[in-house]
Design an enzyme around this catalytic site. Structure first.
Site, mmCIF file in Angstrom:
data_model
loop_
_atom_site.group_PDB
_atom_site.id
_atom_site.type_symbol
_atom_site.label_atom_id
_atom_site.label_comp_id
_atom_site.label_asym_id
_atom_site.label_seq_id
_atom_site.Cartn_x
_atom_site.Cartn_y
_atom_site.Cartn_z
ATOM 1 N N ASP A 5 0.835 -1.205 0.000
ATOM 2 C CA ASP A 5 0.000 0.000 0.000
ATOM 3 C C ASP A 5 0.867 1.251 0.000
ATOM 4 O O ASP A 5 1.959 1.253 0.569
ATOM 5 C CB ASP A 5 -0.910 -0.021 1.236
ATOM 6 N N HIS A 38 2.639 3.453 -9.120
ATOM 7 C CA HIS A 38 2.449 2.023 -9.385
ATOM 8 C C HIS A 38 3.662 1.447 -10.123
ATOM 9 O O HIS A 38 4.063 0.313 -9.873
ATOM 10 C CB HIS A 38 1.179 1.796 -10.194
ATOM 11 N N LEU A 80 10.630 -20.898 -4.835
ATOM 12 C CA LEU A 80 9.683 -20.007 -4.149
ATOM 13 C C LEU A 80 8.267 -20.153 -4.712
ATOM 14 O O LEU A 80 8.071 -20.153 -5.925
ATOM 15 C CB LEU A 80 10.152 -18.548 -4.323
HETATM 16 C C1 FPP Z 1 -1.500 0.300 -3.468
HETATM 17 O O1 FPP Z 1 -1.224 1.626 -3.713
HETATM 18 C C2 FPP Z 1 -1.135 -0.649 -4.487
HETATM 19 C C3 FPP Z 1 -1.993 -1.275 -5.349
HETATM 20 C C4 FPP Z 1 -3.383 -0.912 -5.631
HETATM 21 C C5 FPP Z 1 -1.523 -2.470 -6.039
HETATM 22 C C6 FPP Z 1 -0.574 -2.209 -7.158
HETATM 23 C C7 FPP Z 1 0.668 -2.930 -6.931
HETATM 24 C C8 FPP Z 1 1.689 -2.844 -7.770
HETATM 25 C C9 FPP Z 1 1.645 -2.003 -8.989
HETATM 26 C C10 FPP Z 1 2.886 -3.629 -7.515
HETATM 27 C C11 FPP Z 1 3.111 -4.585 -8.630
HETATM 28 C C12 FPP Z 1 2.836 -5.963 -8.220
HETATM 29 C C13 FPP Z 1 3.309 -7.025 -8.883
HETATM 30 C C14 FPP Z 1 2.971 -8.401 -8.449
HETATM 31 C C15 FPP Z 1 4.194 -6.849 -10.053
HETATM 32 P P1 FPP Z 1 -2.411 2.643 -3.561
HETATM 33 O O2 FPP Z 1 -2.788 3.117 -4.927
HETATM 34 O O3 FPP Z 1 -3.506 2.039 -2.764
HETATM 35 O O4 FPP Z 1 -1.711 3.789 -2.750
HETATM 36 P P2 FPP Z 1 -2.441 4.887 -1.845
HETATM 37 O O5 FPP Z 1 -3.057 4.155 -0.698
HETATM 38 O O6 FPP Z 1 -1.299 5.741 -1.421
HETATM 39 O O7 FPP Z 1 -3.419 5.604 -2.717
#
Ligand code: FPP
Length: 247
Positions: free
Chosen positions: A24, A41, A136
């Protein structure tokens, strides 16, 4: 103590078999820098890759489960959802060979039929290709919700009972678990959530029953190998009682 010495010390002590992570804080990381959320992201993806590499190469856990997209995340603006789906698809396509060569077995957890076709195909291919790998166990939760998983499990159990494959009296916790879509995953030993919120957000409800919960204010794109090592040290320092008294 040097970094290598700390790492070796951690590896000489009991490690979690299953680490689950709620990644997060990408959006806030970007906002703090005046960048678009997409950039957060993108950086988050780099962090995910680093963490997978660290946990895999150093054998810090047998199972690593990343929350990449929740059922609730469908409520985000369409443009952001599209971007995330594209990012995950590109990640899988670009990294599949490397993951496969490293012996990683990939699993996907969630409502895969809701994903765009391109991503779903990339996921299915990665899961198929890595099925026999013994390194893994990397699971990616995609359009996943813990309650969805439990309801799917209940549906499969009722089906088995109705068709005479299972007697309701024989149903216990271990039998129930085998009907869950997540049923191949062991209990989570350590949950790490970045980004400062102290919630489970409908993640791995069954598997988290006895997990150590570790919340950090570090935003996901800022997470480093050092933070992961610190989390493992904290995990090893906590007494794990499973509801019992330990002498
Ligand atoms: C949270 O940030 C993250 C996500 C919604 C998931 C996205 C994850 C990735 C892009 C990592 C990549 C993963 C893999 C497996 C390659 P948020 O948008 O909720 O942040 P905020 O809470 O600050 O708004």
């Amino acid at each position: 103590m040097s970094w290598r010495q700390s790492l070796e010390q951690v590896k000489s002590r009991p490690l979690p078999a299953h680490v689950a992570i709620i990644m997060d804080g990408n959006g806030r990381w970007a906002k703090a820098r005046g960048l678009p959320r997409a950039e957060g992201h993108r950086r988050g993806e780099e962090t995910a890759e680093r963490v997978v590499r660290f946990v895999g190469e150093e054998k810090l856990a047998g199972y690593l489960t990343l929350f990449a997209f929740s059922t609730e995340n469908w409520g985000r603006p369409a443009q952001e959802v599209r971007f995330l789906m594209g990012l995950l698809e590109a990640f899988l396509r670009a990294k599949l060979e490397e993951l496969h060569e490293a012996g990683v077995r990939l699993r996907a957890l969630g409502q895969l039929d809701r994903l765009p076709q391109g991503l779903r195909q990339a996921v299915e291919r990665a899961v198929r290709q890595t099925r026999d790998n013994t390194g893994l166990n990397l699971s990616v939760a995609l359009s996943y919700g813990g309650r969805w998983d439990l309801v799917e499990g209940a549906r499969a159990v009722s089906h088995a009972v109705v068709h005479g494959e299972l007697s309701a009296a024989a149903l216990d916790e271990e039998a129930f678990r085998t009907y869950l879509p997540s049923g191949e995953l062991p209990d989570v030993d350590l949950l790490i959530r970045t980004g400062g919120e102290r919630r489970l957000s409908n993640y791995l409800l069954w598997e988290l029953a006895y997990a150590e919960l570790l919340f950090t204010d570090v935003l996901w794109p800022d997470l480093t190998e050092e933070h992961v090592l610190e989390a493992l040290i904290e995990f090893q320092e906590r007494t794990r009682r499973f509801g019992r008294e330990v002498g």
